[in-house]
Design a protein around this motif. Structure first.
Motif, PDB file in Angstrom:
ATOM      1  N   GLY A 129       0.814  -1.211   0.000  1.00  0.00           N
ATOM      2  CA  GLY A 129       0.000   0.000   0.000  1.00  0.00           C
ATOM      3  C   GLY A 129       0.848   1.261   0.000  1.00  0.00           C
ATOM      4  N   LEU A 130       1.925   1.260   0.761  1.00  0.00           N
ATOM      5  CA  LEU A 130       2.834   2.407   0.779  1.00  0.00           C
ATOM      6  C   LEU A 130       3.454   2.629  -0.591  1.00  0.00           C
ATOM      7  CD1 LEU A 130       4.536   1.737   4.215  1.00  0.00           C
ATOM      8  CD2 LEU A 130       3.286   3.829   3.608  1.00  0.00           C
ATOM      9  N   ILE A 131       3.928   1.559  -1.196  1.00  0.00           N
ATOM     10  CA  ILE A 131       4.557   1.670  -2.515  1.00  0.00           C
ATOM     11  C   ILE A 131       3.541   2.140  -3.550  1.00  0.00           C
ATOM     12  CG2 ILE A 131       5.673   0.337  -4.356  1.00  0.00           C
ATOM     13  CD1 ILE A 131       6.971  -1.332  -2.016  1.00  0.00           C
ATOM     14  N   ASP A 132       2.342   1.615  -3.513  1.00  0.00           N
ATOM     15  CA  ASP A 132       1.286   2.065  -4.429  1.00  0.00           C
ATOM     16  C   ASP A 132       0.981   3.547  -4.235  1.00  0.00           C
ATOM     17  OD1 ASP A 132       0.895  -0.366  -5.707  1.00  0.00           O
ATOM     18  OD2 ASP A 132      -0.858  -0.918  -4.515  1.00  0.00           O
ATOM     19  N   TYR A 133       0.898   3.965  -2.984  1.00  0.00           N
ATOM     20  CA  TYR A 133       0.574   5.361  -2.682  1.00  0.00           C
ATOM     21  C   TYR A 133       1.622   6.301  -3.262  1.00  0.00           C
ATOM     22  CZ  TYR A 133      -0.545   9.547   0.010  1.00  0.00           C
ATOM     23  OH  TYR A 133      -0.863  10.840   0.375  1.00  0.00           O
ATOM     24  N   PHE A 134       2.879   5.977  -3.051  1.00  0.00           N
ATOM     25  CA  PHE A 134       3.945   6.839  -3.571  1.00  0.00           C
ATOM     26  C   PHE A 134       3.997   6.783  -5.101  1.00  0.00           C
ATOM     27  CE2 PHE A 134       5.068   7.185   0.773  1.00  0.00           C
ATOM     28  CZ  PHE A 134       5.891   8.277   0.897  1.00  0.00           C
ATOM     29  N   ALA A 135       3.784   5.613  -5.669  1.00  0.00           N
ATOM     30  CA  ALA A 135       3.809   5.481  -7.132  1.00  0.00           C
ATOM     31  C   ALA A 135       2.689   6.291  -7.779  1.00  0.00           C
ATOM     32  CB  ALA A 135       3.706   4.016  -7.537  1.00  0.00           C
ATOM     33  N   SER A 136       1.597   6.491  -7.062  1.00  0.00           N
ATOM     34  CA  SER A 136       0.454   7.227  -7.627  1.00  0.00           C
ATOM     35  C   SER A 136       0.527   8.730  -7.363  1.00  0.00           C
ATOM     36  CB  SER A 136      -0.857   6.668  -7.065  1.00  0.00           C
ATOM     37  OG  SER A 136      -0.997   6.995  -5.695  1.00  0.00           O
ATOM     38  N   ASN A 137       1.550   9.182  -6.644  1.00  0.00           N
ATOM     39  CA  ASN A 137       1.661  10.597  -6.297  1.00  0.00           C
ATOM     40  C   ASN A 137       3.072  11.077  -6.646  1.00  0.00           C
ATOM     41  OD1 ASN A 137       2.028  13.064  -4.923  1.00  0.00           O
ATOM     42  ND2 ASN A 137       0.467  12.500  -3.418  1.00  0.00           N
ATOM     43  N   GLU A 138       3.200  11.649  -7.828  1.00  0.00           N
ATOM     44  CA  GLU A 138       4.520  12.027  -8.342  1.00  0.00           C
ATOM     45  C   GLU A 138       5.261  12.996  -7.427  1.00  0.00           C
ATOM     46  OE1 GLU A 138       6.617  13.511 -12.461  1.00  0.00           O
ATOM     47  OE2 GLU A 138       4.507  13.970 -12.166  1.00  0.00           O
ATOM     48  N   THR A 139       4.551  13.911  -6.799  1.00  0.00           N
ATOM     49  CA  THR A 139       5.197  14.904  -5.949  1.00  0.00           C
ATOM     50  C   THR A 139       5.945  14.257  -4.792  1.00  0.00           C
ATOM     51  OG1 THR A 139       3.516  16.541  -6.525  1.00  0.00           O
ATOM     52  CG2 THR A 139       4.823  16.973  -4.550  1.00  0.00           C
ATOM     53  N   ILE A 140       5.266  13.372  -4.069  1.00  0.00           N
ATOM     54  CA  ILE A 140       5.952  12.746  -2.934  1.00  0.00           C
ATOM     55  C   ILE A 140       6.919  11.663  -3.395  1.00  0.00           C
ATOM     56  CG2 ILE A 140       4.209  13.392  -1.245  1.00  0.00           C
ATOM     57  CD1 ILE A 140       3.291  10.447  -1.263  1.00  0.00           C
TER      58      ILE A 140
END
Length: 92
Positions: free
Chosen positions: A55-66
């Motif tokens: 879930g963490l990896i998905d979240y970061f992959a979906s948010n280019e800024t972070i």
């Protein structure tokens, strides 16, 4: 926090970097918890789980800024991050 060896970047070590970033950025932590459906107790209980790591990896992959901020802070190429994400999500 120790930065993982780039030649062997694994989902668990990448997720650890993601969680470290969120711990230093409370507003993003709250955003992740809303995205993933975690309350504080559930997040603590999920620490170290494959589900939370993914879930963490998905979240970061979906948010280019972070994603870019994490990679800059960890001296990690975004392409390396996305290779790990792709291994977890081969269908894209």
């Amino acid at each position: 926090m120790k930065t993982p060896d780039r030649s062997e970047l694994q989902p668990a070590s990448l997720a650890e970097l993601c969680m470290g970033y969120l711990a230093e950025n409370p507003a993003e932590l709250v955003s992740f918890m809303g995205y993933a459906g975690y309350d504080p107790a559930a997040l603590r209980a999920a620490m170290g789980s494959t589900q939370l790591s993914n879930g963490l990896i998905d979240y970061f992959a979906s948010n280019e800024t972070i994603l870019l901020a994490l990679c800059a802070n960890a001296q990690l190429k975004p392409e390396s991050f996305m290779r790990v994400w792709h291994k977890l999500n081969p269908a894209g």
